[in-house]
Design a protein around this motif. Sequence first.
Motif, PDB file in Angstrom:
ATOM      1  N   SER A  71       0.830  -1.214   0.000  1.00 58.14           N
ATOM      2  CA  SER A  71       0.000   0.000   0.000  1.00 58.14           C
ATOM      3  C   SER A  71       0.858   1.256   0.000  1.00 58.14           C
ATOM      4  O   SER A  71       0.476   2.285   0.551  1.00 58.14           O
ATOM      5  N   ARG A  73       2.859   4.629  -1.223  1.00 59.09           N
ATOM      6  CA  ARG A  73       2.485   5.800  -1.997  1.00 59.09           C
ATOM      7  C   ARG A  73       3.759   6.514  -2.467  1.00 59.09           C
ATOM      8  O   ARG A  73       4.822   6.386  -1.875  1.00 59.09           O
ATOM      9  N   HIS A  89       2.146   5.091   3.783  1.00 65.87           N
ATOM     10  CA  HIS A  89       1.060   4.283   3.212  1.00 65.87           C
ATOM     11  C   HIS A  89      -0.321   4.855   3.537  1.00 65.87           C
ATOM     12  O   HIS A  89      -1.315   4.463   2.931  1.00 65.87           O
ATOM     13  N   PRO A  93      -4.131   9.818  -2.079  1.00 68.65           N
ATOM     14  CA  PRO A  93      -3.712  10.312  -3.395  1.00 68.65           C
ATOM     15  C   PRO A  93      -4.448  11.593  -3.778  1.00 68.65           C
ATOM     16  O   PRO A  93      -5.643  11.754  -3.535  1.00 68.65           O
ATOM     17  N   TYR A 271      -0.629   6.391  -5.858  1.00 66.27           N
ATOM     18  CA  TYR A 271      -0.339   5.001  -5.525  1.00 66.27           C
ATOM     19  C   TYR A 271       0.981   4.597  -6.180  1.00 66.27           C
ATOM     20  O   TYR A 271       1.241   4.939  -7.331  1.00 66.27           O
ATOM     21  N   ARG A 273       2.345   2.048  -7.846  1.00 62.80           N
ATOM     22  CA  ARG A 273       2.024   0.798  -8.535  1.00 62.80           C
ATOM     23  C   ARG A 273       3.286   0.023  -8.905  1.00 62.80           C
ATOM     24  O   ARG A 273       3.285  -1.212  -8.922  1.00 62.80           O
ATOM     25  N   PHE A 369      -6.249  -0.930  -6.749  1.00 65.90           N
ATOM     26  CA  PHE A 369      -4.976  -0.874  -6.029  1.00 65.90           C
ATOM     27  C   PHE A 369      -5.145  -1.215  -4.553  1.00 65.90           C
ATOM     28  O   PHE A 369      -4.401  -2.024  -3.994  1.00 65.90           O
ATOM     29  N   ALA A 370      -6.119  -0.607  -3.904  1.00 67.99           N
ATOM     30  CA  ALA A 370      -6.320  -0.840  -2.465  1.00 67.99           C
ATOM     31  C   ALA A 370      -6.682  -2.297  -2.201  1.00 67.99           C
ATOM     32  O   ALA A 370      -6.287  -2.874  -1.182  1.00 67.99           O
TER      33      ALA A 370
END
Length: 459
Positions: A71, A73, A89, A93, A271, A273, A369-370
């Motif tokens: 998680s 960022r 985390h 965003p 995020y 990714r 994502f979450a």
Amino acid sequence: MNIGAAATASGLDINKMVSSIVEAEKVPKEARINQQRDNIDVSISAYGKLKSSLDDMKNTMSDLRRNHTMSTRTASSDNSDVLTAKASHEAIPGKYNVKVEQLAQSHKIVSGTFDEDDKMGAGQLAISLGASQFNVDIAEDESKIIDVVRLINRHPSNTGVMASVIKDDVGARLVLSADKSGEQNNIKVRVDAPITSTLQKFGFNHNNDINSMREMQAAGDARVVIDGLAVVTSDTNIIEDAIKGVDLNLVALSDSTDGKENKDVLVDVAYDRNAVGGAVEQFVNTYNQFFDVSRELGKFNLETQEKGPLVGDSIIRTVDNQLRTAFSSPVEGAPETIKTLSELGVTSTMAGRLEIDYDILDKQLEQNFADVGEFFGSRDGFARRIEDLIHAHTGITGSIKGRQNSLNEQVTSLNSDQSKLDRRMESVQKRTHDQFTAMDKAMGQMKGQLNSMMSMMPQ
């Protein structure tokens, strides 16, 4: 062990004969012990490799769960000359406009000039930094300006006031600097000395209009404006959590040096990714490394009859079957979008290794994502499932540790057998040597009697 010299009566080499008899009995038994010990050492090493590969996978899963790896960022600034940003985390965003109106700075004061060789006399300086204070006692014979600097800096209760001397063409000056920034961290100096004492030139209180020392730099808080509305201050140049989960490290003012105002700095929180995708790859890699190790340790080639040290071992089969089941089974309580590894794009090949469908993985990271983080990192998520499964085999009460303990006990038993064999062979060697020695002695006596009888016979 060499016992006694070679016989002379019989002409036989007793030591060599005894050694041959002992070796004939000892060598095959010792060879069997050494062979068994070598086989056990190979097995212990093999279990160590198996455990290490499993622990690598377990540690990877632990990192995913405990360090919020799934998680993470990112936080970027479009003008790092003004500020940089770091996100945890917990950061939400979004894009934020930040204007740096003031930087935090520490307090600094300076005295008038002195002759550095003059003594200032006895007295006491009560020096404060914010709410803390320490008292510096100055003796008559230790009152030169350099002495005062040393007494301040070496004081055991000094809470962060740094003293120094600067010299110019006029003389020496005392400089006091705070090691903490912020408006609440002002330096104060109260002098307890005769009114005519030179020490009186060190007094300072920022609340007074007239002071003996002057201010070189005022204590100040940092101040930023977020999105043109929220004003946030800090006693340091790190603004923590003004934006949820984001630390802003202030470097310079938003105003340029020519007096023209620059645009606000854009802080973009997103995020991460790439980091999460890399963590999924790391998990797949650690499993495939275990898969390769387990296949190497448990291999058997029908054509060459080559086999691994753990061929047919039940632990390898058990771990492999349990992991395959865990990979294919849904995780209870996981988000509806991701309940199994395959829905994340991670599947098993025909050979048994794991592979990633990056189209599926990228889509999940983009759209859910979450949920990816929840699937892996929740309390009863996939990472915890794999951790617990592996711990049952690699922990101190696990199956591999039990097997290693059993093998170590066998080594101890073999070492005991070797010691018993050594003691027995010593006994056999001594007994055999004694028997040959007695025989040699008897033969010597017989030879002597024969010689005596021969001497009595007529020639």
